[in-house]
Scaffold this active site. Structure first.
Site, PDB file in Angstrom:
ATOM      1  N   GLN A   1      64.829  95.398  26.896  1.00 24.22           N
ATOM      2  CA  GLN A   1      64.604  97.023  27.405  1.00 24.22           C
ATOM      3  C   GLN A   1      63.542  97.620  27.176  1.00 24.22           C
ATOM      4  O   GLN A   1      63.188  98.650  27.601  1.00 24.22           O
ATOM      5  CB  GLN A   1      65.841  97.604  27.099  1.00 24.22           C
ATOM      6  CG  GLN A   1      67.257  97.189  27.635  1.00 24.22           C
ATOM      7  CD  GLN A   1      68.259  97.826  27.168  1.00 24.22           C
ATOM      8  OE1 GLN A   1      68.389  99.063  26.584  1.00 24.22           O
ATOM      9  NE2 GLN A   1      69.271  97.171  26.865  1.00 24.22           N
ATOM     10  N   LYS A   2      62.892  97.359  25.951  1.00 21.14           N
ATOM     11  CA  LYS A   2      61.790  98.311  25.526  1.00 21.14           C
ATOM     12  C   LYS A   2      60.600  97.777  26.103  1.00 21.14           C
ATOM     13  O   LYS A   2      59.331  98.325  25.753  1.00 21.14           O
ATOM     14  CB  LYS A   2      61.828  98.411  23.972  1.00 21.14           C
ATOM     15  CG  LYS A   2      62.642  99.326  23.439  1.00 21.14           C
ATOM     16  CD  LYS A   2      62.066 100.888  23.344  1.00 21.14           C
ATOM     17  CE  LYS A   2      63.134 101.831  22.741  1.00 21.14           C
ATOM     18  NZ  LYS A   2      62.366 103.018  22.666  1.00 21.14           N
ATOM     19  N   ASN A   3      60.534  96.730  26.627  1.00 11.99           N
ATOM     20  CA  ASN A   3      59.087  96.104  27.073  1.00 11.99           C
ATOM     21  C   ASN A   3      58.717  96.741  28.328  1.00 11.99           C
ATOM     22  O   ASN A   3      59.451  97.406  29.052  1.00 11.99           O
ATOM     23  CB  ASN A   3      59.473  94.510  27.546  1.00 11.99           C
ATOM     24  CG  ASN A   3      58.185  93.832  28.115  1.00 11.99           C
ATOM     25  OD1 ASN A   3      57.756  93.992  29.094  1.00 11.99           O
ATOM     26  ND2 ASN A   3      57.554  93.575  27.292  1.00 11.99           N
TER      27      ASN A   3
ATOM     28  N   GLU B   1      59.203  99.492  18.582  1.00 11.07           N
ATOM     29  CA  GLU B   1      60.329  98.588  18.769  1.00 11.07           C
ATOM     30  C   GLU B   1      59.941  97.185  18.454  1.00 11.07           C
ATOM     31  O   GLU B   1      60.779  96.556  17.836  1.00 11.07           O
ATOM     32  CB  GLU B   1      60.508  98.843  20.240  1.00 11.07           C
ATOM     33  CG  GLU B   1      61.954  98.108  20.666  1.00 11.07           C
ATOM     34  CD  GLU B   1      63.217  98.697  19.921  1.00 11.07           C
ATOM     35  OE1 GLU B   1      64.064  98.164  19.591  1.00 11.07           O
ATOM     36  OE2 GLU B   1      62.931  99.955  19.536  1.00 11.07           O
TER      37      GLU B   1
ATOM     38  N   ASP C   1      68.286 104.385  27.592  1.00 13.02           N
ATOM     39  CA  ASP C   1      67.130 105.029  26.632  1.00 13.02           C
ATOM     40  C   ASP C   1      66.709 106.077  27.716  1.00 13.02           C
ATOM     41  O   ASP C   1      65.853 105.848  28.536  1.00 13.02           O
ATOM     42  CB  ASP C   1      66.034 104.376  26.125  1.00 13.02           C
ATOM     43  CG  ASP C   1      65.018 104.979  25.611  1.00 13.02           C
ATOM     44  OD1 ASP C   1      65.227 106.075  25.463  1.00 13.02           O
ATOM     45  OD2 ASP C   1      63.965 104.187  24.976  1.00 13.02           O
TER      46      ASP C   1
END
Ligand SMILES: [Zn+2]
Lengths: 482, 325
Positions: free
Chosen positions: B102-104, A16, B146
């Site tokens: 969100q991806k953290n 990401e 996700d």
């Protein structure tokens, strides 16, 4: 206090972050975006007609892919669709083709792409501020896989990492950042590539590693941070390459729980990460994941000879079963988890497991399709156009991470690695230094549709840097001591 | 435009600029002035080991700019605990931050620390049930975006362990997730954890699938999933996991596998995973010839990308077949 984690190897998050990087990279350079994709829809004229290996017969890959409307299936069908015309060479993307009709490895373009990452990076790269050592490692490892000489970077790299080293041992992501196993691992490996390990304060490193060793046998990623299998692999890599003493420092916490050595309870801890699927998770009870399988196998291969440690601590048949299932049809590359998509970085994380497993099982035959992986990497993962670099899959942008691990995966697919039972150990952790490598035969190259130009160098199966760089490190610290 | 240098609150701090490592550093980032300045104040307060409310503001500022900065998260946690800050306010702030990034993943570990401390320090004061319910709800909300996020699932497991959520409610959650996507392997893994984790991790109750009733229920659950999606590896792996853990005879699964693949109808195979299982069944029955035929079907027709692997399995067979003869 309790813990926080950094996650520089953890694939999902890193991917990401790299997407951010890729978006940044496309800003100044719109040659792929502004004009129609080069070669799109064009069929090369001089292509041999016979390019259709068994797994690419439409009758095969269409067998089971029924549209059941799940999110997973939708994503899978989209990926297959974007890969298919490249895999079958219906669209060669204007890449120069080799004798067998596969695209050549774009050596120069990939090397140029990697070198750009070593220059000054624009402000949005602040997102990588805690992972800069990875940029050093991916670039050095990628360049050396391509046969490029990186010794010219030696002094600059040594100077660059000096402020990243903490007086209490280990390296952080940048100046003033806390020491972290992943950052330290990446720094040590990058220094190994250029022959600059003397910048490392080995005594302080040994003390710091003592602090991250845990009572249950594993390692935390940083002081007070989370314990996972990357910590175990990174720590063992550092200990082995620097030939640090295996006794734990006198005053470290793990000693108070009865441990004496860095290796105490380590195999048992790794064992606890194997899941009901047969694969390996980042920590006990989590989901099986390709990157962690490599961490586990490499860690065990440093601990002792792979044919001793791997069968002792893992259910090897279950693991092979799971790893084999990660190779995708029809793409031929590897996915990282059950029912996830093919992604070039697993060319190394899963593809790199096979040499270690073959040494563990002493199986004379391959357990996987080298040909499938080679075709996926050469047809789907090379960025066409001026820029070069390798990518996760055709719909993504190239980046240093995927370039490095695609090339490492190519090396695993194209070369042979042999473990030699040791006669006289020369370092404290000597098994990882018992590997030799050999290039493919002419027949194999024909079978895998590659020419000399498409070959990558011999990459060490445990440390993932050039074989000769590992030997240089071994000689440098052979004396041991602190 | 300096943010901190002109701020009287920070007048006593001498910022520590970054040491670039010589005149020609590799992969040097051309930081924005903002980021550069904020980092130089962080270096200074960390060097002075200062833990104060203004450090919380500073770390919040940096996390906004670079949520992947592990050092900042670590130092923030240390500061929160040193100041005995209001951890419920921290959780609220984390909710917004998680949605923005969100991806953290650092966020999930931080959350883990905060929730743990909240219950530990204020035991009896905090409404634990309210807390874990809110946490579970928030996690489920994150899965809307996700459904396979590794770190969020790992946090969910921690919640289950920390609050002992081994009951039917969590099983229903996995069913809900799988109803949305029967191929979500993370949800399958979570189900395995909920069913077996208590016995495996804590050893204080529950046998997991080794309890015959639980085993029957889980086998049925996986079989129903296969019926809906025969070429779905997740439930097949789940079944194989049960077999491996309980040592149950594969004979029980023969009829089931044959619904999807059988040597009698080699043209009607509906699942390569059924063939794989069938080969194992034949091995258990010591029918090496049939096992070999099944593996040949996989190698040549139904799963040729794994040709070498199926041949390897056939090689193992030779040995076992010889031993049986
Ligand atoms: Zn990837």
């Amino acid at each position: 206090m309790a813990s926080l984690q950094e996650d520089s190897i953890s694939i999902d998050t890193l991917d990401e972050r790299l997407k951010i990087q890729s978006r940044i990279e496309e800003l100044p350079d719109t040659d792929d975006e502004g004009v129609p994709f080069p070669g799109k829809g064009q069929i090369p004229l001089n292509r041999p007609a016979s390019i259709s290996p068994s797994w690419l017969q439409p009758a095969v890959f269409g067998l089971f892919h029924i549209d059941d409307g799940t999110t997973t299936m939708e994503a899978q069908q989209k990926t297959t669709a974007e890969c298919l015309s490249y895999l079958t060479l219906k669209d060669s993307q204007d890449l120069p083709l080799n004798l067998y009709g596969l695209p050549h490895l774009r050596r120069k373009a990939h090397a140029d792409f990697l070198r750009v990452t070593l220059g000054t990076l624009p402000a949005p790269y602040a997102a990588m501020d805690a992972s800069r050592p990875w940029l050093f490692y991916w670039t050095m490892a990628g360049l050396t896989s391509l046969g490029e000489d990186v010794s010219g970077y030696r002094e600059r790299l040594m100077e660059t990492v000096r402020p990243l080293q903490n007086p209490t041992g280990g390296f952080g992501g940048g100046h003033g950042q806390l020491s972290h196993c992943a950052c330290t691992y990446a720094t040590v490996l990058a220094l190994t590539c250029v022959g600059g390990l003397e910048v490392v304060d080995r005594t302080a490193m040994w003390r710091w590693l003592g602090e991250v060793k845990q009572a249950d046998g594993g390692f935390k990623m940083a002081l007070g941070a989370e314990e996972d299998i990357r910590g175990a692999y990174c720590a063992m890599t550092i200990l082995a390459l620097l030939n640090l003493p295996l006794e734990l420092p006198q005053d470290c916490a793990a000693r108070k729980t009865g441990l004496n050595s860095f290796t105490d309870k380590l195999g048992e801890w790794v064992s606890s990460c194997q899941t009901y699927e047969g694969g390996i998770a980042g920590a006990p009870t989590n989901e099986a994941h390709g990157a962690y399988a490599f961490c586990a196998l490499a860690c065990l291969s440093i601990l002792d000879a792979p044919h001793k440690t791997i069968p002792r601590f893992l259910n090897i048949e279950a693991l092979i079963h799971w790893l084999a299932s990660m190779q995708t049809t029809p793409e031929g590359g590897f996915a990282g988890r059950t029912n996830k998509l093919v992604d070039a970085c697993y060319s190394h994380w899963v593809g790199g497991c096979w040499s270690l497993l073959q040494a563990a099982t002493k199986s004379p035959n391959d357990l996987w399709s080298r040909e499938g992986l080679i075709r996926y990497l050469l047809t789907c993962c090379q960025q066409p156009g001026k820029r070069g670099g390798m990518r996760d899959k055709p719909s993504t942008r190239p980046d240093g991470y995927h370039t490095c691990y695609s090339l490492a995966g190519l090396s695993a697919a194209q070369n042979h690695y042999h473990y030699h039972t040791e006669e006289s150990p020369t370092t404290f952790l000597s098994s990882a230094f018992q590997w030799s490598a050999s290039r493919p035969s002419k027949e194999e190259m024909a079978q895998w549709s590659i020419e000399e130009e498409d070959r990558v160098r011999l990459v060490h199966p445990v440390f993932v840097v050039p074989m000769e760089a590992v030997e240089r490190a071994r000689l440098q610290f052979e004396k041991g001591g602190l | 435009m300096p943010k901190y240098a002109d701020d009287p609150t920070w007048a006593d701090i001498v910022p520590l600029p970054t040491d670039e490592g010589g005149p020609n550093p590799l992969a040097a980032i051309a930081y924005s002035d903002d980021y550069s300045e904020t980092m130089s104040y962080l270096r200074a307060v960390m060097a002075a080991k200062e833990h104060s409310p203004r450090v919380l503001d500073l770390t919040e500022d940096l996390i906004d700019m670079n949520p992947a900065h592990y050092t900042v998260w670590l130092y923030r946690a240390e500061t929160l605990f040193a100041l005995h800050s209001d951890l419920r306010a921290e959780l609220e702030w984390l909710n917004e931050t998680a949605l923005a990034h969100q991806k953290n993943y650092q966020i999930w570990h931080h959350r883990n620390l905060i929730v743990d401390r909240l219950c530990g320090e204020e035991q009896g004061v905090v409404d634990e049930e309210g807390l874990w319910k809110a946490e579970c709800e928030f996690v489920e909300q994150m899965f809307e975006r996700d459904a396979k996020n590794y770190h969020v699932w790992s946090y969910r497991q921690w919640l289950v362990r920390r609050f002992g959520l081994w009951g039917p409610v969590e099983l229903e959650f996995t069913e809900r997730m799988l109803a949305r996507d029967l191929r979500n392997n993370s949800a399958w893994n979570h189900r395995w954890f909920v069913v077996n984790g208590r016995a495996e991790m804590e050893g204080d109750g529950g046998l997991g699938v080794e309890d015959p009733e639980v085993r029957a229920r889980e086998v049925k659950f996986a079989m129903e999933a296969v019926a809906k999606t025969p070429q779905n590896q997740s439930p097949w792996n789940y079944l194989r996991g049960i077999v491996r853990k309980t040592g149950m005879s594969l004979g029980h699964l023969k009829g089931f596998a044959e619904q999807y693949a059988s040597l009698k109808e080699p043209d009607e195979v509906r699942s390569s995973f059924a063939l794989d299982l069938l080969a194992e069944v034949y091995v258990e029955e010591k029918k090496a010839k049939e096992a070999g035929e099944v593996l040949d079907l996989l190698a040549t027709r139904y799963d040729p990308i794994r040709k070498h692997y199926w041949q390897y399995r056939k090689g193992l067979l030779g040995v076992e077949g010889a031993a049986a003869a």
